[in-house]
Write an enzyme that holds these catalytic residues in place. Sequence first.
Site, mmCIF file in Angstrom:
data_model
loop_
_atom_site.group_PDB
_atom_site.id
_atom_site.type_symbol
_atom_site.label_atom_id
_atom_site.label_comp_id
_atom_site.label_asym_id
_atom_site.label_seq_id
_atom_site.Cartn_x
_atom_site.Cartn_y
_atom_site.Cartn_z
ATOM 1 N N ARG A 12 49.620 1.773 -11.240
ATOM 2 C CA ARG A 12 50.260 2.354 -10.059
ATOM 3 C C ARG A 12 51.328 1.401 -9.528
ATOM 4 O O ARG A 12 51.153 0.701 -8.540
ATOM 5 C CB ARG A 12 49.204 2.644 -8.990
ATOM 6 C CG ARG A 12 48.341 3.869 -9.302
ATOM 7 C CD ARG A 12 49.137 5.149 -9.114
ATOM 8 N NE ARG A 12 48.409 6.341 -9.491
ATOM 9 C CZ ARG A 12 47.673 7.069 -8.647
ATOM 10 N NH1 ARG A 12 47.503 6.687 -7.416
ATOM 11 N NH2 ARG A 12 47.085 8.164 -9.062
ATOM 12 N N GLN B 257 56.154 5.294 -12.091
ATOM 13 C CA GLN B 257 55.877 6.565 -11.407
ATOM 14 C C GLN B 257 56.213 7.774 -12.264
ATOM 15 O O GLN B 257 55.499 8.781 -12.218
ATOM 16 C CB GLN B 257 56.646 6.620 -10.087
ATOM 17 C CG GLN B 257 56.062 5.727 -9.005
ATOM 18 C CD GLN B 257 56.839 5.804 -7.700
ATOM 19 O OE1 GLN B 257 57.942 6.352 -7.657
ATOM 20 N NE2 GLN B 257 56.273 5.260 -6.653
ATOM 21 N N ASP C 242 53.265 8.588 -14.639
ATOM 22 C CA ASP C 242 51.931 8.644 -14.045
ATOM 23 C C ASP C 242 51.362 10.065 -14.091
ATOM 24 O O ASP C 242 51.606 10.885 -13.208
ATOM 25 C CB ASP C 242 52.009 8.139 -12.602
ATOM 26 C CG ASP C 242 50.645 7.990 -11.954
ATOM 27 O OD1 ASP C 242 49.650 8.429 -12.552
ATOM 28 O OD2 ASP C 242 50.577 7.446 -10.841
ATOM 29 N N TYR D 65 44.472 2.676 -5.774
ATOM 30 C CA TYR D 65 43.371 3.621 -5.594
ATOM 31 C C TYR D 65 42.482 3.137 -4.462
ATOM 32 O O TYR D 65 42.422 1.945 -4.157
ATOM 33 C CB TYR D 65 42.528 3.744 -6.865
ATOM 34 C CG TYR D 65 43.279 4.274 -8.057
ATOM 35 C CD1 TYR D 65 43.392 5.639 -8.276
ATOM 36 C CD2 TYR D 65 43.893 3.405 -8.950
ATOM 37 C CE1 TYR D 65 44.084 6.131 -9.368
ATOM 38 C CE2 TYR D 65 44.587 3.885 -10.048
ATOM 39 C CZ TYR D 65 44.673 5.253 -10.248
ATOM 40 O OH TYR D 65 45.361 5.733 -11.326
#
Length: 366
Positions: free
Chosen positions: A121, A126, A129, A226
Amino acid sequence: MKIGVLKETQDGERRVAITPTIAKQLIAVGFEILAEEGAGENSSFKDSDYTDVNVTIEKRAVIFHEAEILLKINPFDEEDLKLVDEGQILISKLYHKSDPELIKAIAARGATAFSMDAIPRISRAQDMDVLSSQNNLAGYKAVILGAFEMTKIFPLMMTSAGTIAPSRVLIYGVGVAGLQAIATAKRLGAVVEATDIRSETKEQAESLGAKFILVDNAGEESEGGYAKEASADYAQRQKEAVNKSLFQADLVITTANIPGRKAPVLITEEQVLQMKNGAVIIDLAAAQGGNCEVSEINKTVIRNGVKVIGTSIDPKSVSTNASDLYAKNIYNYIRHLTEETKFKWDLEEEITDETLIVKDGTIRKN
């Protein structure tokens, strides 16, 4: 270099790893694409859509025999691995932390494997992802599914027969799926509340019109982008803070997942029994054990008039869009890993290092 696109075989799966549009782009930069017969049919992509952009359609066994790179969305299963040759490169979601036996089986074949669910992340990753791209759709679908299952409408409505109060929606987890769920429920006219262990998500939730239920997290912040697994103390304090909203909610959507671990239980059976008759819970973490104690994957459980629907992240039901987004992630990822269609194998680079789980039969990540 030949890329093989395999048809997904997991029950209920309707997506495909590469769409015709992205296949065309890969061909334009020098790759050759082979696609299994009917690979895209459940996402509304016909074999002719692929052949129109110079993709070769082949039987499954031929794909495994000829392709140097094999692409899937879901992990390669036992039957797949019987067909994998030494030196082939596998790219899919592998969930390597929770399925070490699969990783050992891949290594035993002498293959190389990259895991799409291990994309770090970080800002420069991005566009690769897949968890974010697929979870975005899941948040939207969770609200639509909830709207279908509820016996009420979302918006305030004034009629000649009287006024209908808006429905109340509570969302656990303000990640990608949670944010999209907030936005969708607000657009449909609901009163929305949300909660998350990460206090930094408060501003994001409020910017979309949700009331954020803040629980002092005592330093229990995020880890690698996360949410961390909450302590027992935090879980109890969150339960107490959220109960009032939970017991008033018409629809509850839970989205809390921690990669490689069982999903945290956020709603106990005791809490379910105190909810409104007719309330609906959509548990998007059911495949990882569930955020609701009574949820079961792919089942609807009714407790004291509360309908608990356990589902996996639900992009499969919008497979055309989900496939398109996954394919774009794959395109960006392959372009990152290669130069002039040859792999760079830059193991000092973070994205490559984090996602390369097995290299030529040697396990790198557990």
